[in-house]
Design a protein around this motif. Structure first.
Motif, PDB file in Angstrom:
ATOM      1  N   ALA A 123      -0.699 -36.063  18.411  1.00 32.83           N
ATOM      2  CA  ALA A 123       0.156 -36.860  19.290  1.00 32.83           C
ATOM      3  C   ALA A 123       0.686 -36.047  20.466  1.00 32.83           C
ATOM      4  CB  ALA A 123       1.323 -37.447  18.492  1.00 32.83           C
ATOM      5  N   LEU A 124       0.866 -34.742  20.259  1.00 30.96           N
ATOM      6  CA  LEU A 124       1.404 -33.882  21.311  1.00 30.96           C
ATOM      7  C   LEU A 124       0.316 -33.112  22.059  1.00 30.96           C
ATOM      8  CD1 LEU A 124       4.565 -32.468  19.509  1.00 30.96           C
ATOM      9  CD2 LEU A 124       4.415 -34.339  21.161  1.00 30.96           C
ATOM     10  N   MET A 125      -0.918 -33.551  21.967  1.00 34.10           N
ATOM     11  CA  MET A 125      -2.003 -32.900  22.692  1.00 34.10           C
ATOM     12  C   MET A 125      -1.719 -32.854  24.192  1.00 34.10           C
ATOM     13  SD  MET A 125      -5.943 -34.234  23.000  1.00 34.10           S
ATOM     14  CE  MET A 125      -6.662 -34.169  24.644  1.00 34.10           C
ATOM     15  N   SER A 126      -2.157 -31.789  24.850  1.00 32.57           N
ATOM     16  CA  SER A 126      -1.966 -31.658  26.289  1.00 32.57           C
ATOM     17  C   SER A 126      -2.615 -32.802  27.045  1.00 32.57           C
ATOM     18  CB  SER A 126      -2.560 -30.329  26.781  1.00 32.57           C
ATOM     19  OG  SER A 126      -2.588 -30.297  28.199  1.00 32.57           O
ATOM     20  N   ARG A 127      -1.891 -33.374  27.985  1.00 31.48           N
ATOM     21  CA  ARG A 127      -2.422 -34.463  28.801  1.00 31.48           C
ATOM     22  C   ARG A 127      -3.279 -33.940  29.950  1.00 31.48           C
ATOM     23  NH1 ARG A 127      -0.418 -36.389  24.271  1.00 31.48           N
ATOM     24  NH2 ARG A 127       0.560 -38.447  24.454  1.00 31.48           N
ATOM     25  N   ASP A 128      -3.477 -32.641  30.033  1.00 34.90           N
ATOM     26  CA  ASP A 128      -4.386 -32.063  31.014  1.00 34.90           C
ATOM     27  C   ASP A 128      -5.782 -31.875  30.448  1.00 34.90           C
ATOM     28  OD1 ASP A 128      -2.525 -31.772  33.135  1.00 34.90           O
ATOM     29  OD2 ASP A 128      -1.706 -29.976  32.181  1.00 34.90           O
TER      30      ASP A 128
END
Length: 224
Positions: A123-128
């Motif tokens: 859920a907290l994976m990098s959005r980049d």
């Protein structure tokens, strides 16, 4: 054997929505403490919708947020509400359910798409990042008329699949298993094994056509 894939090759496979590639320091993602995700209720089948707040600006949600369509032009990123949960460079969207235990099954109908990825991500994976390119996501992908399993920038070919219109995904959190399911038989075609340590979300990447998700389903008897 898994094959390491260069950043340039990944962009070719994934259809990154930027015009140039550069090596840069990835920003740490600081997501709000109060998130839109809800927890899986014990004893109930996983049911989710796609979360618009995570959707890249080239993706449009429809069918009461259970489907997603790729728009080649998409929206001007400056016209999309800026928030730390939205994917900035890649055409990715998450489901609005986070999973931290249990065994869950859902299906996806593929329409007019020749390049997509289906799986789960932290859920907290990098959005980049794009799903499959880091150690926070586990996906099955389809590109250049071939299926593959992908995580941590490594691709493993998946054979004997063809291009079905509908596939299933089976997640067993405690066992560390994500399976690609042939819904017609039903049987597990290929399995990704991992050690899941944080809450996961259903994750989707799409670079043409559309996908429709089907959740709230019972796991087929043949897989139990």
């Amino acid at each position: 054997m898994a094959v390491a894939v260069t950043a340039a090759r990944l962009c070719q496979l994934a259809g990154r929505t930027v015009t140039s590639i550069s090596v840069r320091h990835r920003r740490a993602v600081s997501l709000p403490a109060r998130r839109c995700y809800v927890s899986v209720s014990p004893g109930k089948n996983l049911q989710f919708r796609l979360d618009e707040r995570t959707a890249h600006s080239s993706l449009d949600l429809f069918k009461k947020d259970t489907g997603v369509i790729y728009r080649m032009l998409g929206l001007d990123p400056s016209h999309v509400q800026d928030n730390p949960e939205r994917f900035r460079d890649w055409a990715v969207v998450f489901g609005d359910e986070k999973i931290s235990r249990g065994r869950h099954y859902w299906e996806v109908t593929v329409k007019k798409s020749h390049e997509f990825r289906l799986g789960v991500a932290e859920a907290l994976m990098s959005r980049d990042d794009c799903v499959g390119t880091n150690d926070s996501s586990w996906v099955f992908g389809y590109a250049q008329r071939k299926w593959f399993a992908m995580t941590s920038n490594k691709i493993v070919p998946v054979t004997l699949v063809g291009k079905p219109d509908r596939v299933g995904l089976l997640l067993d959190y405690e066992a560390g298993i994500l399976g690609l399911v042939d819904v017609e038989k039903p049987t597990i075609i290929h399995t990704i094994r991992a050690q899941f340590k944080t809450p996961l979300c259903p994750a989707f990447g799409l670079w043409d056509g559309e996908l429709i998700t089907h959740s709230g389903l019972e796991e087929p008897e043949g897989l139990k």
